[in-house]
Design a protein around this motif. Structure first.
Motif, PDB file in Angstrom:
ATOM      1  N   GLU A 306       0.770  -1.225  -0.086  1.00 51.99           N
ATOM      2  CA  GLU A 306       0.069   0.203  -0.008  1.00 51.99           C
ATOM      3  C   GLU A 306       0.732   1.266   0.098  1.00 51.99           C
ATOM      4  O   GLU A 306       2.036   1.278   0.803  1.00 51.99           O
ATOM      5  N   THR A 307       0.484   2.369  -0.690  1.00 54.50           N
ATOM      6  CA  THR A 307       1.103   3.528  -0.787  1.00 54.50           C
ATOM      7  C   THR A 307       0.178   4.645  -0.749  1.00 54.50           C
ATOM      8  O   THR A 307      -0.925   4.604  -1.210  1.00 54.50           O
ATOM      9  N   ALA A 308       0.420   5.874   0.225  1.00 54.05           N
ATOM     10  CA  ALA A 308      -0.413   6.947   0.089  1.00 54.05           C
ATOM     11  C   ALA A 308      -0.106   7.684  -1.179  1.00 54.05           C
ATOM     12  O   ALA A 308       0.915   7.660  -2.044  1.00 54.05           O
ATOM     13  N   PRO A 309      -1.038   8.507  -1.672  1.00 52.34           N
ATOM     14  CA  PRO A 309      -1.066   9.131  -2.960  1.00 52.34           C
ATOM     15  C   PRO A 309       0.222   9.999  -2.760  1.00 52.34           C
ATOM     16  O   PRO A 309       0.775  10.734  -1.727  1.00 52.34           O
ATOM     17  N   PRO A 310       0.681  10.554  -4.005  1.00 56.39           N
ATOM     18  CA  PRO A 310       1.736  11.510  -3.924  1.00 56.39           C
ATOM     19  C   PRO A 310       1.450  13.120  -3.426  1.00 56.39           C
ATOM     20  O   PRO A 310       0.301  13.241  -3.127  1.00 56.39           O
ATOM     21  N   GLN A 311       2.597  13.829  -3.370  1.00 55.80           N
ATOM     22  CA  GLN A 311       2.436  15.127  -2.741  1.00 55.80           C
ATOM     23  C   GLN A 311       1.442  15.910  -3.340  1.00 55.80           C
ATOM     24  O   GLN A 311       0.479  16.688  -2.685  1.00 55.80           O
ATOM     25  N   ASP A 312       1.251  16.036  -4.647  1.00 56.40           N
ATOM     26  CA  ASP A 312       0.358  16.913  -5.560  1.00 56.40           C
ATOM     27  C   ASP A 312      -1.078  16.612  -5.130  1.00 56.40           C
ATOM     28  O   ASP A 312      -1.940  17.171  -4.964  1.00 56.40           O
TER      29      ASP A 312
END
Length: 328
Positions: A306-312
Motif C-alpha cells: 500500500e502507498t499513500a498518494p503523491p504530494q500533489d
C-alpha cells in the motif's frame, strides 16, 4: 519445469500422442506460454528426430524425439538510463514499485527515453533473464502516464507468465484512490462495455456494441463540500482508462482529467473559490494505484503493498478540505 536457456527434450509417449506439438511442449515445459513456443517453432528452434520443423500444429506420434532450443536473449533495445525509481520490493523474479505521475511506461515515438522501461534497464542491468527472447523487463500491467502508484514488473519469463495469468483471471487485489467531481453514494458499481470512442480515437467510451465488458466497484471514503468525492475504486476487469471512462460516463469525471473532463462541471460551483481554483488547475487526473496484492509466482506466498498518494494529490485534497491526508 525447465531452465529457459537449456534445450528442452520431450520423448512422446501415449499420454501426449495426438496433441499439437506447441500445446504439448508448452504444457511439458510449464514456464513459457504456448504463444512463445509457437514463435520458437516457427523460427526454427524445434528439432524432431534430428530434423528442424516449423509447423506448430503438427500432431505428435508416439516415439517422436523433440528438442526445443532457446536462443540467447538479445540485448534490450531501449537504452538503459540511471533514473530514480521508488522500489518497494525486489527479488530474483519481480520488482514492485511506486510509479510517479508523469512517467511513461514504454518507449515510443516521441518518448524514446526517460521511460519506466529505460529506468528498469538501468536499475537491473543484466538482472533480466529474458522475456520473449530479449533481456527486458516484463511489464505485466500498465498505469497511464499521469496515474501514480503501484506496479509489479517481472524479471523473467516464469514470473511474467504467472503474473499475466493472475491479472487475466482477476486474481489480483488492486485498489485505486481518486478525487471525482460530485457526490457519489456510499458504494456502488459502474457496469458498461468499453471501446474506442467513435468520434475521437484517442478516447475510450462506454459503447453499446463492439466493446469489452467492464465493471468498476467503488466506495465513498470522504465527501468534500458536496462537490467532490474521495473514493476507492476496485476493478473487476482491466480495460484501458476504465476508471476514468466509467466515472466520466456517470457524470463524475476525475479532477484534472485532461481527456475525459471537457468542461467545468456544475459541481464546482459548490466549492469555495480557492478550493475551486485548486481543483480546476490540477494538471493531471487525480488517480493513484494505492493497493496491490498477489501471490508470488515462485514462493506461492501472498504479497501486499500500500502507498499513500503523491504530494500533489495530497496537497489538492488538503486545499479542498483544509484537513491533512491520512493514508489507508
Amino acid at each position: 519445469m525447465s531452465d529457459p536457456e537449456t534445450p528442452f527434450r520431450l520423448v512422446v509417449d501415449a499420454s501426449v500422442a495426438g496433441q499439437r506439438v506447441d500445446r504439448a511442449l508448452a504444457d511439458a515445459i510449464g514456464t513459457i506460454s504456448r504463444s512463445r513456443v509457437k514463435t520458437l517453432i516457427e523460427e526454427g528452434h524445434l528439432a524432431r528426430n534430428g530434423q528442424i520443423v516449423r509447423e506448430p500444429s503438427d500432431i505428435l506420434r508416439e516415439g517422436m524425439d523433440l528438442i526445443l532450443s532457446f536462443p540467447t536473449p538479445l540485448p534490450a533495445r531501449p537504452m538503459a538510463e540511471d533514473l530514480p525509481l521508488t522500489i518497494l520490493y525486489e527479488d530474483r523474479d519481480l520488482i514492485v514499485l511506486d510509479k510517479q505521475a508523469g512517467l511513461v511506461t514504454h518507449p515510443a515515438p516521441g518518448n524514446e527515453t526517460g521511460t519506466l522501461v529505460n529506468a528498469l534497464l538501468g536499475h537491473c542491468g543484466e538482472g533480466f533473464e529474458g522475456i520473449g527472447g530479449e533481456k527486458r523487463p516484463g511489464i505485466v500491467h500498465r498505469l497511464d502516464k499521469d496515474t501514480s502508484g503501484l506496479m509489479v514488473v517481472a524479471k523473467n519469463a516464469m514470473a511474467h507468465n504467472a503474473l499475466s495469468e493472475a491479472f487475466a483471471a482477476r486474481d489480483i487485489d488492486r485498489a485505486y484512490m481518486a478525487l471525482a467531481w460530485g457526490l457519489l453514494p456510499a458504494s456502488g458499481e459502474f457496469d458498461g462495455a468499453i471501446g474506442r470512442d467513435k468520434k475521437d480515437r484517442k478516447r475510450m467510451a462506454v459503447v453499446q456494441s463492439g466493446g469489452k465488458p467492464a465493471l468498476t466497484r467503488f466506495k465513498l471514503l470522504e465527501p468534500i463540500h458536496t462537490s467532490v468525492s474521495l473514493i476507492e475504486c476496485k476493478l473487476a476487469t482491466g480495460r484501458t482508462h476504465q476508471i476514468r471512462v466509467h466515472l466520466s460516463q456517470a457524470g463524475h469525471p476525475l479532477l484534472g482529467d485532461p481527456v475525459y473532463l471537457r468542461r467545468i462541471p456544475a459541481a464546482a460551483r459548490g466549492l469555495p473559490q480557492d478550493a475551486k481554483d485548486a481543483a480546476l488547475d490540477f494538471p493531471r487526473q487525480a488517480l493513484h494505484a494505492a493497493r496491490l496484492g498477489f501471490i508470488h509466482p515462485r514462493t506461492k506466498q501472498p504479497l501486499s503493498f500500500e502507498t499513500a498518494p503523491p504530494q500533489d494529490f495530497q496537497d489538492l485534497k488538503n486545499r479542498l478540505t483544509g484537513s491533512t491526508f491520512k493514508s489507508s
